[in-house]
Design a protein around this motif. Sequence first.
Motif, PDB file in Angstrom:
ATOM      1  N   THR A 182      28.394  31.348  74.432  1.00 60.02           N
ATOM      2  CA  THR A 182      28.341  29.925  74.089  1.00 60.02           C
ATOM      3  C   THR A 182      27.787  29.091  75.241  1.00 60.02           C
ATOM      4  O   THR A 182      27.456  27.920  75.046  1.00 60.02           O
ATOM      5  CB  THR A 182      29.744  29.399  73.708  1.00 60.02           C
ATOM      6  OG1 THR A 182      30.686  29.884  74.669  1.00 60.02           O
ATOM      7  CG2 THR A 182      30.142  29.867  72.318  1.00 60.02           C
ATOM      8  N   SER A 183      27.718  29.666  76.426  1.00 57.96           N
ATOM      9  CA  SER A 183      27.109  28.973  77.567  1.00 57.96           C
ATOM     10  C   SER A 183      25.766  29.586  77.934  1.00 57.96           C
ATOM     11  O   SER A 183      25.268  29.374  79.046  1.00 57.96           O
ATOM     12  CB  SER A 183      28.060  29.007  78.776  1.00 57.96           C
ATOM     13  OG  SER A 183      29.198  28.191  78.552  1.00 57.96           O
ATOM     14  N   LEU A 204      22.138  30.345  78.859  1.00 61.96           N
ATOM     15  CA  LEU A 204      21.208  29.418  79.504  1.00 61.96           C
ATOM     16  C   LEU A 204      20.030  29.055  78.612  1.00 61.96           C
ATOM     17  O   LEU A 204      19.378  28.039  78.816  1.00 61.96           O
ATOM     18  CB  LEU A 204      20.700  30.032  80.818  1.00 61.96           C
ATOM     19  CG  LEU A 204      21.778  30.207  81.890  1.00 61.96           C
ATOM     20  CD1 LEU A 204      21.215  30.974  83.079  1.00 61.96           C
ATOM     21  CD2 LEU A 204      22.324  28.849  82.324  1.00 61.96           C
ATOM     22  N   GLU A 236      23.017  35.342  82.756  1.00 62.72           N
ATOM     23  CA  GLU A 236      24.251  35.708  83.458  1.00 62.72           C
ATOM     24  C   GLU A 236      25.497  35.434  82.620  1.00 62.72           C
ATOM     25  O   GLU A 236      26.465  36.184  82.672  1.00 62.72           O
ATOM     26  CB  GLU A 236      24.337  35.008  84.814  1.00 62.72           C
ATOM     27  CG  GLU A 236      24.249  33.481  84.753  1.00 62.72           C
ATOM     28  CD  GLU A 236      24.296  32.849  86.156  1.00 62.72           C
ATOM     29  OE1 GLU A 236      25.337  32.959  86.821  1.00 62.72           O
ATOM     30  OE2 GLU A 236      23.279  32.252  86.569  1.00 62.72           O
ATOM     31  N   PHE A 237      25.452  34.360  81.820  1.00 63.78           N
ATOM     32  CA  PHE A 237      26.638  34.053  81.013  1.00 63.78           C
ATOM     33  C   PHE A 237      26.786  35.026  79.849  1.00 63.78           C
ATOM     34  O   PHE A 237      27.892  35.461  79.523  1.00 63.78           O
ATOM     35  CB  PHE A 237      26.595  32.593  80.543  1.00 63.78           C
ATOM     36  CG  PHE A 237      26.718  31.622  81.677  1.00 63.78           C
ATOM     37  CD1 PHE A 237      27.932  31.462  82.337  1.00 63.78           C
ATOM     38  CD2 PHE A 237      25.623  30.890  82.123  1.00 63.78           C
ATOM     39  CE1 PHE A 237      28.049  30.594  83.410  1.00 63.78           C
ATOM     40  CE2 PHE A 237      25.726  30.023  83.191  1.00 63.78           C
ATOM     41  CZ  PHE A 237      26.941  29.868  83.849  1.00 63.78           C
ATOM     42  N   PRO A 266      32.996  32.705  72.288  1.00 67.57           N
ATOM     43  CA  PRO A 266      31.759  33.477  72.322  1.00 67.57           C
ATOM     44  C   PRO A 266      31.867  34.563  71.244  1.00 67.57           C
ATOM     45  O   PRO A 266      32.072  35.741  71.542  1.00 67.57           O
ATOM     46  CB  PRO A 266      31.750  34.066  73.736  1.00 67.57           C
ATOM     47  CG  PRO A 266      33.195  34.142  74.119  1.00 67.57           C
ATOM     48  CD  PRO A 266      33.893  33.031  73.400  1.00 67.57           C
ATOM     49  N   PRO A 298      35.015  26.920  72.870  1.00 67.94           N
ATOM     50  CA  PRO A 298      34.275  27.530  71.761  1.00 67.94           C
ATOM     51  C   PRO A 298      34.205  29.040  71.994  1.00 67.94           C
ATOM     52  O   PRO A 298      33.844  29.483  73.083  1.00 67.94           O
ATOM     53  CB  PRO A 298      32.875  26.913  71.878  1.00 67.94           C
ATOM     54  CG  PRO A 298      32.983  25.810  72.876  1.00 67.94           C
ATOM     55  CD  PRO A 298      34.181  26.053  73.715  1.00 67.94           C
ATOM     56  N   LEU A 317      30.040  35.231  77.758  1.00 63.89           N
ATOM     57  CA  LEU A 317      30.252  33.811  77.430  1.00 63.89           C
ATOM     58  C   LEU A 317      28.961  33.270  76.807  1.00 63.89           C
ATOM     59  O   LEU A 317      28.307  32.373  77.344  1.00 63.89           O
ATOM     60  CB  LEU A 317      30.645  33.025  78.684  1.00 63.89           C
ATOM     61  CG  LEU A 317      31.147  31.603  78.426  1.00 63.89           C
ATOM     62  CD1 LEU A 317      32.461  31.629  77.643  1.00 63.89           C
ATOM     63  CD2 LEU A 317      31.342  30.835  79.729  1.00 63.89           C
TER      64      LEU A 317
END
Lengths: 345, 345
Positions: A101-102, A104, A93-94, A294, A292, A99
């Motif tokens: 850098t997040s 999962l 989902e990130f 992405p 940070p 995103l």
Amino acid sequence: MRATLMYGAGDVRIETVPDPVLREPTDALVRVVRACVCGSDLHPYHTMPATTEGTPMGHEFVGVVEETGPEVTTVSRGDLVIAPFAWSDGTCEFCREGLQTSCLHGGFWGADGIGGGQAEAVRVPLADGTLVKAPVGEDSELLPGLLTLSDVYGTGYHAAKSAGVGPGDSVVVIGDGAVGLLAVLSARQLGAEQIILMGRHKDRTGLGVEFGATDVIAERGDEGIAKVRELTGGHGAAKVLEAVGHMPAYTQAVGVVRPGGVISRVGVPQYDDAPVGFTTLFGPNITLTGGPAPARAYIERLMPGVLDGTVQPGRVFDRTIGLEQVSDGYRAMDRRESLKVLIRP
Amino acid sequence: MRATLMYGAGDVRIETVPDPVLREPTDALVRVVRACVCGSDLHPYHTMPATTEGTPMGHEFVGVVEETGPEVTTVSRGDLVIAPFAWSDGTCEFCREGLQTSCLHGGFWGADGIGGGQAEAVRVPLADGTLVKAPVGEDSELLPGLLTLSDVYGTGYHAAKSAGVGPGDSVVVIGDGAVGLLAVLSARQLGAEQIILMGRHKDRTGLGVEFGATDVIAERGDEGIAKVRELTGGHGAAKVLEAVGHMPAYTQAVGVVRPGGVISRVGVPQYDDAPVGFTTLFGPNITLTGGPAPARAYIERLMPGVLDGTVQPGRVFDRTIGLEQVSDGYRAMDRRESLKVLIRP
């Protein structure tokens, strides 16, 4: 193969380590063609406690795919690819929100059994999500520019994008390192009208002016704040991009931001707590954003300008070394003898 | 006239003070019809050092214009008007941008020779910029709802608006005071789908549910964070509205916000420094925003819903007192015997 390891503050070594091999069906094996040293590598270079094991270094590289696992579909042997500074699956989902850098299931180079980019080769996990193919050969003169998409250009762009920089804006960029200079370039790309670069190194701020800075302020502290206010109608700039990460840069940002404005941080903070109370952020409704970058999310957007020469972010590299000189490269950047060091393994 | 002064922590007195008079041609004299005690009044009620002079209290009032200076054009004698919690000229660059709390010529009630709203009358500076006429009489049943436009409703709305709450969003509201409850109402107005209210007072959270909260979490700390994550697919909410101002609420906000999300603060921070480093805000790209609401900017937008009964923000008032009981009113709110106290001078 040869790879860079850091054993503690100031202790960077080039050593022979086992060749990386494919482990997961989603892996790719990439031979590094260009890597570099990052301003953020200087943080552990200053503070890392001594260890006996060493940490693999380098999170920016472009290279040629040598081998791919059976599940990899978007890159193949022989492709020149850009690796962003975080690896990611591209499907969670990130990642779907940009995103990475997040992610999962993602992570960072030089940790959890993954090597660093300051090496001859790297095992790239989740290759389909992570790597982006560039339509050039390994002898291209565009490699330095493409390499900035791994981190510094994407990070400068993230600063400007997160701040919401748009046409006509007045922007302050704090820091004349490679990220600060590429934040200038990015702010210009996004239409900023006034770009005030705060930095003290004339060779660097000179490049900043070529990248689009309209004003350069060498002064720091209250004097620097007063100069910014003079240039911005008395109240500071609506968008402030902080590309350093040390507390004085944060304080500077708070001093030059206009009420209702945004401070966008991309310098990795070397502090945990900072002033955010009534007299700093809250009272004047200042927004603090950033993090940070992405970088993966921005590669497709920024690559065309690099390929057609509209922008030349590769100009941040002012020294080229081989892998054996990597320790000298760190030292040169630490002493500010070099803005950013390119590595040709 | 009678007015409320605070002399130190816990020391609120009603006293006779000189009647306010017009001083500037842009002033209006307003007879207060309804005022109230704010959650933020409790901060000095807890911490104010003892003084001999006393500070005029109250920054929320609706009243009737009694007299206007010769330069006032937008309100006249007999008008029922709403006074936002900051007075402002309405013409400076910040006012034009809707950030009246940063008005270059404005200020706050109870300071710089301007009285407070917990009084029989107030001299209103820059009346054209500050006051908004409401099309009701001083016997209207809508007065409590209109009074919330002075502060708490505008503040709750500011929390949601600054966080960028929109259709389908998942929102956490921290704090079940009047501002938190009206942040719930505002998030619902802006289209949020899931609104998780964190609060421990059942009578209050009950009203929150009527205002649009879909879930209520009474737990705090790690337990509260775990519950929010359960409700939000494991990663927290993209928009967190912090309506308290104490450090534990900030920590809670950091715990429940989703990577890439926003923490919007409207509780006046009772701290200067807070965690903003890699592990809290920076690493997951969290945005911190908010501040004192430019309540003036929202009055025209929010008043129609109050007038036509679409929303009933006046339900936050659960006790009505006269001016002579104002000290009891503070005590009742401090002891949480009352959610919000309405004053009829």
